[in-house]
Scaffold this motif. Structure first.
Motif, PDB file in Angstrom:
ATOM      1  N   UNK A  80       0.730  -1.051   0.342  1.00 46.26           N
ATOM      2  CA  UNK A  80      -0.027  -0.186  -0.219  1.00 46.26           C
ATOM      3  C   UNK A  80       0.790   1.343   0.014  1.00 46.26           C
ATOM      4  N   UNK A  81       0.558   2.060  -0.756  1.00 44.44           N
ATOM      5  CA  UNK A  81       1.479   3.578  -1.302  1.00 44.44           C
ATOM      6  C   UNK A  81       1.176   4.349  -0.107  1.00 44.44           C
ATOM      7  N   UNK A  82       0.140   4.057   1.136  1.00 43.80           N
ATOM      8  CA  UNK A  82       0.385   5.102   2.237  1.00 43.80           C
ATOM      9  C   UNK A  82       2.272   4.122   3.203  1.00 43.80           C
ATOM     10  N   UNK A  83       2.335   3.348   3.061  1.00 37.72           N
ATOM     11  CA  UNK A  83       3.851   3.139   3.005  1.00 37.72           C
ATOM     12  C   UNK A  83       5.035   3.517   2.768  1.00 37.72           C
ATOM     13  N   UNK A  84       4.711   3.747   1.326  1.00 35.91           N
ATOM     14  CA  UNK A  84       5.742   4.071   0.846  1.00 35.91           C
ATOM     15  C   UNK A  84       6.961   4.416   1.430  1.00 35.91           C
ATOM     16  N   UNK A  85       7.292   5.365   2.156  1.00 41.87           N
ATOM     17  CA  UNK A  85       8.210   6.579   2.643  1.00 41.87           C
ATOM     18  C   UNK A  85       8.366   6.593   4.033  1.00 41.87           C
ATOM     19  N   UNK A 129      -5.524  10.688  -2.218  1.00 41.06           N
ATOM     20  CA  UNK A 129      -4.630  11.136  -1.360  1.00 41.06           C
ATOM     21  C   UNK A 129      -4.249  10.966  -0.490  1.00 41.06           C
ATOM     22  N   UNK A 130      -2.796  10.400   0.325  1.00 37.94           N
ATOM     23  CA  UNK A 130      -2.791   9.489   1.419  1.00 37.94           C
ATOM     24  C   UNK A 130      -3.762   9.677   2.437  1.00 37.94           C
ATOM     25  N   UNK A 131      -3.744   8.189   3.441  1.00 41.55           N
ATOM     26  CA  UNK A 131      -4.794   8.079   3.675  1.00 41.55           C
ATOM     27  C   UNK A 131      -6.160   7.635   3.663  1.00 41.55           C
ATOM     28  N   UNK A 132      -6.553   8.371   2.182  1.00 43.37           N
ATOM     29  CA  UNK A 132      -8.233   7.978   1.891  1.00 43.37           C
ATOM     30  C   UNK A 132      -8.723   6.890   2.506  1.00 43.37           C
TER      31      UNK A 132
END
Length: 314
Positions: free
Chosen positions: A159-164, A189-192
């Protein structure tokens, strides 16, 4: 060094992607170190198993066979986005999707899965396919991600919320890091809070679209009847490359080479199945061309597209 990119839409972007693959093959000096095309992903419409983005249109068998042959002869897999979370058992017998899997069943091509019933069906009936665990599963905790890595998947899309979240990425065993895929240029949007609901809504819409064109092939499809909360109402779904670069989920090309690859990660997905070809092309330049050669590489690709009829300014 391997920096493996999964690129969007082997069907709708067929000419663009073919020209890009040929340019990368013949002019590797224009591109960053280690760039590889790991796959072209997407579906041949109308695929009722498709998920993530609703895909309209109709492809005939001749086109399907041609695309498979063209990219596979370059040793590039097609990776089918069979990630519809709304599927029922009755959909497993879909003739078109089964035809596509049979035509591409050569051990090179792959499938991205989400629905347990479809995953089980593909494993039993098409065991040659390497399977990817989809980003649609929203593996947004390190515990969920590590559990998924224990399963029999060729690749797991995080999941791209974990990308960074490098504090969490450091917890991934080194042996598993080459199997992690990052969605690098997410427009969401992050955490959508609505993302999972949108994926389900898209799946419902894809099923409705396929049923519609079987009954009414010459009439337009009205999506609003099936998904009033569909992501078409989302203000972020059409963000372009230059609008997303300040999102905290964004992964820049410099970060790929300076942070992620040294950590042992090598799989990066570029979204863009429903984006304009120009946005897709510019994203390819941003991520893969050497900065000092972007203008030259862009011009060469645009000229090739114009000459092939993939782009017209008339």
């Amino acid at each position: 060094m391997r920096v493996r990119f999964h690129l969007p839409d082997f069907s709708g972007n067929f000419k663009l992607n073919l020209l890009f693959a040929e340019l990368l093959e013949h002019r590797p000096d224009l591109f960053r170190e280690g760039v590889e095309i790991a796959s072209f992903y997407g579906v041949f419409p109308p695929s009722i198993w498709n998920g993530g983005r609703t895909q309209g249109g109709v492809c005939d068998k001749t086109f399907v066979k041609s695309v498979i042959k063209t990219f596979n002869e370059k040793s590039i897999p097609l990776r089918f986005t069979f990630t519809n979370p709304a599927l029922e058992k009755k959909h497993l017998s879909d003739q078109f999707c089964n035809m596509v899997l049979n035509l591409a069943n050569n051990g090179l091509n792959e499938a991205i899965v989400m629905s347990p019933i479809l995953e089980d069906y593909i494993r039993r009936n098409f065991p040659k396919y390497k399977l990817t665990s989809s980003t649609c599963k929203r593996l947004n905790t390190i515990e969920g991600l590590l559990d998924e890595l224990k399963k029999d998947y060729h690749i797991v899309v995080m999941d791209y919320d974990l990308n960074n979240r490098f504090d969490l990425l450091e917890q991934i065993p080194m042996a598993d890091r080459p199997r992690i895929e990052f969605l690098s240029n997410a427009c969401c949007e992050p955490n959508c809070p609505r993302r999972s609901a949108h994926y389900h809504s898209i799946g419902v819409q894809q099923i409705a679209y396929n049923e519609h064109i079987k009954k009414y092939p010459n009439l337009p499809f009205d999506a609003s009847k099936y998904d009033p909360d569909h992501f078409r109402d989302c203000p972020y779904s059409q963000r372009g490359l230059f609008e997303i670069r300040n999102l905290r989920t964004h992964i820049s090309p410099d970060d790929i080479w300076e942070k992620y690859v040294p950590m042992g990660f090598e799989q990066f997905k570029i979204e863009g199945r429903t984006a304009s070809p120009l946005n897709v092309l510019e994203t390819y330049m941003y991520y893969m061309a050497k900065p000092e050669y972007r203008d030259e590489t862009r011009f060469m690709l645009l000229k090739a597209m114009e000459n092939s009829g993939a782009l017209s300014f008339k």
